[in-house]
Write an enzyme that holds these catalytic residues in place. Structure first.
Site, PDB file in Angstrom:
ATOM      1  N   SER A 114       0.820  -1.208   0.000  1.00  0.00           N
ATOM      2  CA  SER A 114       0.000   0.000   0.000  1.00  0.00           C
ATOM      3  C   SER A 114       0.855   1.259   0.000  1.00  0.00           C
ATOM      4  O   SER A 114       1.960   1.283   0.554  1.00  0.00           O
ATOM      5  CB  SER A 114      -0.894  -0.003   1.246  1.00  0.00           C
ATOM      6  OG  SER A 114      -1.524   1.241   1.429  1.00  0.00           O
ATOM      7  N   LYS A 261      -7.706  -0.648  -9.621  1.00  0.00           N
ATOM      8  CA  LYS A 261      -8.424  -1.296  -8.518  1.00  0.00           C
ATOM      9  C   LYS A 261      -9.562  -0.408  -8.019  1.00  0.00           C
ATOM     10  O   LYS A 261      -9.395   0.805  -7.877  1.00  0.00           O
ATOM     11  CB  LYS A 261      -7.456  -1.571  -7.361  1.00  0.00           C
ATOM     12  CG  LYS A 261      -8.092  -2.240  -6.140  1.00  0.00           C
ATOM     13  CD  LYS A 261      -7.031  -2.531  -5.080  1.00  0.00           C
ATOM     14  CE  LYS A 261      -7.634  -3.252  -3.886  1.00  0.00           C
ATOM     15  NZ  LYS A 261      -8.487  -2.350  -3.068  1.00  0.00           N
ATOM     16  N   HIS A 285     -13.190  -1.613  -1.987  1.00  0.00           N
ATOM     17  CA  HIS A 285     -12.229  -1.083  -1.020  1.00  0.00           C
ATOM     18  C   HIS A 285     -12.354  -1.780   0.339  1.00  0.00           C
ATOM     19  O   HIS A 285     -12.189  -1.161   1.394  1.00  0.00           O
ATOM     20  CB  HIS A 285     -12.388   0.435  -0.862  1.00  0.00           C
ATOM     21  CG  HIS A 285     -11.097   1.133  -0.580  1.00  0.00           C
ATOM     22  ND1 HIS A 285     -10.144   1.364  -1.535  1.00  0.00           N
ATOM     23  CD2 HIS A 285     -10.589   1.660   0.564  1.00  0.00           C
ATOM     24  CE1 HIS A 285      -9.115   2.009  -1.014  1.00  0.00           C
ATOM     25  NE2 HIS A 285      -9.353   2.191   0.268  1.00  0.00           N
ATOM     26  N   ARG A 320     -12.700 -15.451   2.772  1.00  0.00           N
ATOM     27  CA  ARG A 320     -12.330 -15.976   4.088  1.00  0.00           C
ATOM     28  C   ARG A 320     -11.879 -17.436   4.074  1.00  0.00           C
ATOM     29  O   ARG A 320     -11.478 -17.958   5.108  1.00  0.00           O
ATOM     30  CB  ARG A 320     -13.520 -15.849   5.061  1.00  0.00           C
ATOM     31  CG  ARG A 320     -13.983 -14.420   5.320  1.00  0.00           C
ATOM     32  CD  ARG A 320     -12.931 -13.617   6.082  1.00  0.00           C
ATOM     33  NE  ARG A 320     -13.414 -12.302   6.466  1.00  0.00           N
ATOM     34  CZ  ARG A 320     -13.270 -11.206   5.714  1.00  0.00           C
ATOM     35  NH1 ARG A 320     -12.648 -11.297   4.530  1.00  0.00           N
ATOM     36  NH2 ARG A 320     -13.722 -10.045   6.128  1.00  0.00           N
ATOM     37  N   GLY A 339      -7.243  -9.489   2.098  1.00  0.00           N
ATOM     38  CA  GLY A 339      -6.825  -8.383   2.949  1.00  0.00           C
ATOM     39  C   GLY A 339      -6.943  -8.740   4.416  1.00  0.00           C
ATOM     40  O   GLY A 339      -5.958  -9.058   5.080  1.00  0.00           O
TER      41      GLY A 339
END
Length: 393
Positions: A114, A261, A285, A320, A339
């Site tokens: 990031s 993205k 996001h 997940r 993420g």
């Protein structure tokens, strides 16, 4: 208990979330777990996967499952799961992005770093054993973005990921009884107010006091040369939000693969392709932007149908388990970013925790492909899943 010992307990993303909550003060747990607004999109990102059902082919004979794939025309990965760009990691765990990069490389996959990293891209790339991509946000505008692009190139990043949906979306809403005090700095007065939380988490507090990591954003120096405070990231993002005209400008500074993205509609996907993107990421996001937008898995099929033959379609949001990855791949994704799943592993048990979570995904994908009657992702088709009719409307 050592990080390796905790990592052995991370048999699922849910288990990693549990051990993260046992290690971090409440304000950091809320930072990493939370979504914007009432967290409607955050919940839907996860729950919508339950609406995708599998249609297995039984009694088929084949050898060992293969999970390897190639992205962006030449980057070989051991599996289609990559680590998504996430900021503010080093506050929760001092090794932050370096640990993520080492774990990803050992697993044979890629990490996206990031712009709001607490660790300079040069350090992350030096620690990495595999491909590193850089996610570009405008932090105080194009001038600093040009410097970040150059630093990413010099560090050997293989691709640039331009995020176009970082425009806020409203504060997070929680009942006051559930809201932990969140410091706006780490000065003595703020730490004292947070003491009821931090003193209950001595392992995190000891690491934080030893390393004092993650308090600045080294990729966004201020005009006087000092790095941006982590507490000023949203201010920096709001100065110059991303616009489509930036894509041509970026191409003037970066000649490698460019991924856009933050795509959630077919219209924007087509525009990204028309501008020459090498890939797009279907993403909202991580439910940190506008609350109430569609769950990303519900948007994926129509976007993949519209542009999947002309550009690579990647996916993130609510992933997940390995079965979720297989569902996204069946619906048209070429790669899947995780993420929060990786964050939970890092915060629970550092680098060993991230390695373990990636292994959980690997085993989950292999087992799901076996049950579906597929030897590899090349055998997987849209016919292996069923979705509600309105997802492709």
């Amino acid at each position: 208990m050592s990080e390796r010992s905790v990592a052995r307990k991370l048999t699922s993303v849910l288990a990693a979330q549990h051990y993260m909550e046992r290690r971090l003060p409440r304000f950091l747990v809320q930072r990493y777990e939370g979504g914007s607004g009432r967290a409607v999109t955050l919940r839907r990102n996860v729950e919508a996967f339950d609406e995708v059902t599998f249609m297995p082919r039984v009694a088929r004979d084949f050898g060992a499952r293969r999970l390897d794939t190639t992205v962006l025309g030449g980057t070989k990965l051991s599996m289609p799961v990559m680590i998504a760009p996430t900021g503010g990691l080093a506050i929760g765990h001092w090794d932050g992005e370096r640990a993520m990069a080492r774990a990803a490389g050992e697993a044979g996959t890629a990490m996206v770093v990031s712009s709001s990293t607490g660790t300079a891209i040069e350090e992350v790339a030096a620690a990495a054993q595999g491909p590193v991509l850089f996610q570009l946000h405008h932090l105080y505008g194009r001038e600093n973005s040009a410097r970040m692009i150059e630093r990413a190139r010099a560090s050997g990043c293989t691709a640039l990921m331009f995020t176009v949906d970082a425009r806020g979306g409203g504060p997070r809403e929680r009942h006051p009884r559930e809201t932990a005090f969140a410091p706006t700095s780490f000065g003595p007065a703020e730490l004292l107010r947070a003491a009821p939380q931090t003193l209950r988490r001595p392992r995190w507090l000891w690491d934080f006091l030893r390393h004092r990591s993650g308090l600045t954003v080294p990729m966004a120096p201020l005009k006087d040369g000092r790095p941006l405070s982590v507490f000023k990231i949203m201010e920096a993002l709001s100065v110059r939000p991303a616009v489509w005209e930036d894509v041509d400008w970026i191409r003037g500074h970066w000649d490698g693969p460019l991924i856009i993205k933050g795509i959630i509609t077919v219209e924007d996907a087509r525009r990204a392709v028309a501008l020459g993107s090498d890939g797009i990421v279907v993403s909202n996001h991580g439910a940190l932007g506008l609350d109430g937008v569609p769950a990303t898995i519900t948007a994926l099929p129509s976007i993949a149908d519209a542009v999947g033959s002309r550009t690579e379609v990647w996916f993130d949001g609510g992933v997940r388990r390995g079965a979720d990855v297989v569902k996204a791949m069946a619906l048209g994704a070429k790669g899947v970013l995780i993420g929060r799943a990786a964050i939970y592993g890092l915060m629970a048990a550092g680098e060993p925790g991230v390695r373990q979570i990636l292994e959980v995904f690997r085993q989950g994908m292999a087992g799901t492909l076996l049950a579906l009657g597929c030897e590899s992702f090349e055998d997987l088709t849209r016919d292996h899943v069923r979705i509600p009719a309105d997802w492709t409307a």
